[in-house]
Design a protein around this motif. Structure first.
Motif, PDB file in Angstrom:
ATOM      1  N   SER A   3      12.052 -15.553  10.799  1.00 50.30           N
ATOM      2  CA  SER A   3      10.938 -16.014  10.746  1.00 50.30           C
ATOM      3  C   SER A   3      10.524 -16.009  11.060  1.00 50.30           C
ATOM      4  O   SER A   3       9.161 -15.822  11.269  1.00 50.30           O
ATOM      5  CB  SER A   3      11.456 -17.912  10.512  1.00 50.30           C
ATOM      6  N   ALA A   4       9.917 -15.948  13.219  1.00 54.19           N
ATOM      7  CA  ALA A   4       9.714 -16.182  13.888  1.00 54.19           C
ATOM      8  C   ALA A   4       8.929 -14.791  14.207  1.00 54.19           C
ATOM      9  O   ALA A   4       7.878 -14.419  13.882  1.00 54.19           O
ATOM     10  CB  ALA A   4       9.843 -16.514  15.406  1.00 54.19           C
ATOM     11  N   ALA A   5      10.053 -13.358  13.393  1.00 52.38           N
ATOM     12  CA  ALA A   5       9.339 -12.134  13.869  1.00 52.38           C
ATOM     13  C   ALA A   5       8.577 -11.831  12.728  1.00 52.38           C
ATOM     14  O   ALA A   5       8.052 -11.595  12.894  1.00 52.38           O
ATOM     15  CB  ALA A   5      10.647 -11.793  13.609  1.00 52.38           C
ATOM     16  N   HIS A   6       8.757 -12.798  11.361  1.00 57.17           N
ATOM     17  CA  HIS A   6       8.181 -12.272  10.747  1.00 57.17           C
ATOM     18  C   HIS A   6       6.223 -13.254  10.566  1.00 57.17           C
ATOM     19  O   HIS A   6       5.922 -11.991  10.214  1.00 57.17           O
ATOM     20  CB  HIS A   6       8.470 -13.007   8.940  1.00 57.17           C
ATOM     21  N   TRP A   7       6.414 -14.177  10.893  1.00 51.94           N
ATOM     22  CA  TRP A   7       5.039 -14.991  11.650  1.00 51.94           C
ATOM     23  C   TRP A   7       4.732 -14.493  12.038  1.00 51.94           C
ATOM     24  O   TRP A   7       3.357 -13.788  11.877  1.00 51.94           O
ATOM     25  CB  TRP A   7       5.702 -16.385  11.925  1.00 51.94           C
ATOM     26  N   SER A   8       5.125 -13.586  13.609  1.00 51.53           N
ATOM     27  CA  SER A   8       4.507 -12.451  14.489  1.00 51.53           C
ATOM     28  C   SER A   8       3.967 -11.470  14.308  1.00 51.53           C
ATOM     29  O   SER A   8       3.092 -11.221  14.366  1.00 51.53           O
ATOM     30  CB  SER A   8       5.658 -12.050  15.732  1.00 51.53           C
TER      31      SER A   8
ATOM     32  N   GLY B  69      -1.192  -8.783  11.743  1.00 45.31           N
ATOM     33  CA  GLY B  69      -2.039  -8.088  10.561  1.00 45.31           C
ATOM     34  C   GLY B  69      -0.805  -6.761   9.676  1.00 45.31           C
ATOM     35  O   GLY B  69      -1.199  -6.080   8.883  1.00 45.31           O
ATOM     36  N   LEU B  70      -0.239  -7.308  10.424  1.00 46.72           N
ATOM     37  CA  LEU B  70       0.913  -6.690   8.933  1.00 46.72           C
ATOM     38  C   LEU B  70       1.510  -6.877   7.632  1.00 46.72           C
ATOM     39  O   LEU B  70       2.439  -6.554   7.004  1.00 46.72           O
ATOM     40  CB  LEU B  70       2.726  -6.640  10.041  1.00 46.72           C
ATOM     41  N   GLY B  71       1.383  -8.330   7.491  1.00 43.44           N
ATOM     42  CA  GLY B  71       1.044  -8.434   6.250  1.00 43.44           C
ATOM     43  C   GLY B  71       2.413  -9.171   5.805  1.00 43.44           C
ATOM     44  O   GLY B  71       3.635  -9.531   6.738  1.00 43.44           O
TER      45      GLY B  71
END
Length: 76
Positions: free
Chosen positions: A22-27, A32-34
């Motif tokens: 989850s932290a990687a997704h938010w990062s 700007g990766l969506g």
């Protein structure tokens, strides 16, 4: 034939991995990766539940990124 019984990861380890994903997704989103794709989410779930190793997870996610870059700008 080499058949090994898999022992499920403990719940606390799955929770730790879920939090890391989850932290990687938010990062990524902040960069700007969506949103992650369904395929990326599926790969993450395999890692979270211990069905694939960290090394395999990294290999698969890198392959997704390489394929995206290779096909960027191409339309079906």
């Amino acid at each position: 034939m080499n058949i090994q019984a898999r022992v499920p990861l403990p719940v606390d380890e799955q929770a730790r991995r879920r939090k890391a994903a989850s932290a990687a997704h938010w990062s990524g989103r902040m960069e700007g990766l969506g949103k992650p794709t369904e395929e990326e989410l599926a790969i993450n779930e395999l890692w979270i539940t211990g069905e694939i190793s960290s090394e395999e997870h990294t290999r698969r996610v890198h392959k997704l990124a390489q394929d995206w870059l290779k096909n960027r700008g191409k339309r079906n």
